[in-house]
Design a protein around this motif. Structure first.
Motif, PDB file in Angstrom:
ATOM      1  N   UNK A   1       0.894  -1.179   0.080  1.00  0.00           N
ATOM      2  CA  UNK A   1       0.002   0.054   0.071  1.00  0.00           C
ATOM      3  C   UNK A   1       0.768   1.121  -0.057  1.00  0.00           C
ATOM      4  N   UNK A   2       0.245   2.225  -0.214  1.00  0.00           N
ATOM      5  CA  UNK A   2       0.827   3.557   0.014  1.00  0.00           C
ATOM      6  C   UNK A   2       1.041   4.020   1.271  1.00  0.00           C
ATOM      7  N   UNK A   3       2.257   4.750   1.652  1.00  0.00           N
ATOM      8  CA  UNK A   3       2.242   5.589   2.833  1.00  0.00           C
ATOM      9  C   UNK A   3       2.259   4.460   4.037  1.00  0.00           C
ATOM     10  N   UNK A   4       2.816   3.349   3.976  1.00  0.00           N
ATOM     11  CA  UNK A   4       2.892   2.406   5.067  1.00  0.00           C
ATOM     12  C   UNK A   4       4.241   2.327   5.937  1.00  0.00           C
ATOM     13  N   UNK A   5       5.293   3.012   5.216  1.00  0.00           N
ATOM     14  CA  UNK A   5       6.388   3.155   5.874  1.00  0.00           C
ATOM     15  C   UNK A   5       6.337   3.500   7.387  1.00  0.00           C
ATOM     16  N   UNK A   6       6.755   2.637   8.208  1.00  0.00           N
ATOM     17  CA  UNK A   6       6.838   2.964   9.774  1.00  0.00           C
ATOM     18  C   UNK A   6       5.278   2.497  10.234  1.00  0.00           C
ATOM     19  N   UNK A   7       4.330   1.990   9.373  1.00  0.00           N
ATOM     20  CA  UNK A   7       3.034   1.587   9.718  1.00  0.00           C
ATOM     21  C   UNK A   7       2.860   0.124   9.658  1.00  0.00           C
ATOM     22  N   UNK A   8       3.874  -0.677   9.251  1.00  0.00           N
ATOM     23  CA  UNK A   8       3.938  -2.203   8.904  1.00  0.00           C
ATOM     24  C   UNK A   8       3.300  -2.839  10.249  1.00  0.00           C
ATOM     25  N   UNK A   9       2.290  -3.760   9.541  1.00  0.00           N
ATOM     26  CA  UNK A   9       1.857  -4.677  10.398  1.00  0.00           C
ATOM     27  C   UNK A   9       1.873  -6.317  10.185  1.00  0.00           C
ATOM     28  N   UNK A  10       2.420  -6.969  11.064  1.00  0.00           N
ATOM     29  CA  UNK A  10       2.776  -8.279  10.825  1.00  0.00           C
ATOM     30  C   UNK A  10       1.612  -9.371  11.166  1.00  0.00           C
ATOM     31  N   UNK A  11       0.829  -9.012  11.790  1.00  0.00           N
ATOM     32  CA  UNK A  11      -0.565  -9.950  12.312  1.00  0.00           C
ATOM     33  C   UNK A  11       0.057 -10.654  13.556  1.00  0.00           C
ATOM     34  N   UNK A  12       0.167 -10.170  14.853  1.00  0.00           N
ATOM     35  CA  UNK A  12       0.670 -10.694  15.877  1.00  0.00           C
ATOM     36  C   UNK A  12       0.077 -12.006  16.559  1.00  0.00           C
ATOM     37  N   UNK A  13      -1.210 -12.168  16.136  1.00  0.00           N
ATOM     38  CA  UNK A  13      -1.970 -13.284  16.645  1.00  0.00           C
ATOM     39  C   UNK A  13      -1.238 -14.733  15.555  1.00  0.00           C
ATOM     40  N   UNK A  14      -0.938 -14.180  14.313  1.00  0.00           N
ATOM     41  CA  UNK A  14      -0.482 -15.448  13.460  1.00  0.00           C
ATOM     42  C   UNK A  14       0.897 -15.661  13.843  1.00  0.00           C
TER      43      UNK A  14
END
Length: 319
Positions: A164-177
């Motif tokens: 996506x756009x403007x995701x630098x510093x906003x990455x989500x890995x999905x902590x439950x998985x």
């Protein structure tokens, strides 16, 4: 145990200086590492800007295998944000997740259709993985573990929303998985454990960063290897129960910005001594060499420390 860590190959990216560097790269690998490497880690951005994994990409990767004389079962890799094929629908899903008041909850509870939209962007990478490494990709798992007799490798896919756009510093890995994946080694924490992720910890969303570090510590991860930023770094995450040693490799390009660097690691499994060496390309003089100038801890040509896990075992045996 000797390993090499490469990142951000950007193999479709070409210019004269990069082409010269890559010719020297294969010669350097063969001369210094042929038949000596136990593991090769590649932490993403194999192609460039979502372009196809062409025959040139496979040829480059196979030339690394030939230069090192390494079995493909000893190669471990993960996708980077440039390995994703973007779509407008993907961008809209990502924008929706990041707009939620609790984006950590949103990514943990993502519905199957939305997940498929995001995960489909990595379809080309998964095909590359299977064709090059000649083994099945665990498609049902965003994150996964490969266990060996001597060590574990946690593959952390940090790129689910990286398209996506403007995701630098906003990455989500999905902590439950991630928690579910790490539970697979809950009874094997005494083994040396590597975690691979494309993004540095600083690239993660504030909503996940602290808990992500807790997952690494609680699972007794010894090494977190990453890339993405094209700037090499050494970091010890010691503000937790368990110290995690973090190493960021540079890129395999020459562009006036990137650190053209790969990392060598050496572990004495008997006494726990670790030596990490950074190998860099001297662009003006056009040769590869060991770097001692990127960090004050490298002044002697390597960064050395003792692995707590093995040190603890050694002390217990003496008691």
């Amino acid at each position: 145990m000797k390993w090499l860590h490469l990142s951000d190959l950007h193999l479709i990216y070409k210019n004269y200086d990069t082409d010269v560097m890559r010719v020297g790269f294969f010669d350097y690998l063969k001369h210094h590492f042929e038949g000596k490497v136990d593991c090769l880690f590649i932490t993403g951005d194999i192609t460039h800007q979502g372009q196809e994994f062409t025959d040139d990409v496979y040829e480059f990767l196979n030339n690394i295998v030939i230069a090192l004389d390494i079995d493909k079962e000893k190669i471990y890799m993960i996708p980077g944000n440039h390995d994703i094929t973007r779509t407008n629908l993907m961008g809209n899903v990502i924008k929706g997740i990041l707009s939620e008041n609790d984006c950590r909850k949103a990514i943990n509870e993502i519905d199957a259709d939305s997940f498929d939209v995001l995960y489909k962007g990595q379809q080309g990478y998964r095909a590359l993985y299977e064709k090059f490494l000649e083994r099945e990709y665990p498609k049902d798992d965003l994150h996964f573990v490969i266990k060996t007799e001597d060590y574990n490798i946690i593959h952390i896919n940090t790129c689910l929303i990286a398209g996506g756009d403007n995701v630098e510093g906003r990455i989500l890995v999905g902590l439950q998985k991630l928690l579910n994946t790490m539970s697979e080694i809950s009874k094997e924490k005494d083994k040396v454990t590597f975690a691979l992720g494309h993004h540095t910890v600083n690239c993660l969303n504030d909503a996940e960063r602290t808990s992500f570090l807790n997952r690494l510590s609680d699972s007794e991860v010894d090494f977190y290897l990453c890339g993405h930023v094209h700037q090499s770094n050494i970091h010890q995450e010691s503000n937790n129960y368990k110290t995690v040693h973090m190493f960021t490799a540079g890129a395999n390009v020459v562009d006036g910005y990137s650190d053209t660097i790969f990392i060598e690691g050496n572990l004495d499994i008997n006494n726990g001594n670790v030596e990490v060496v950074y190998h860099t390309w001297n662009q003006p003089q056009e040769f590869w060499h060991i770097s001692n100038s990127l960090d004050r801890r490298l002044v002697q040509g390597s960064y050395s420390f003792e692995l707590e896990k093995i040190k603890k075992k050694r002390i217990q045996k003496k008691m």
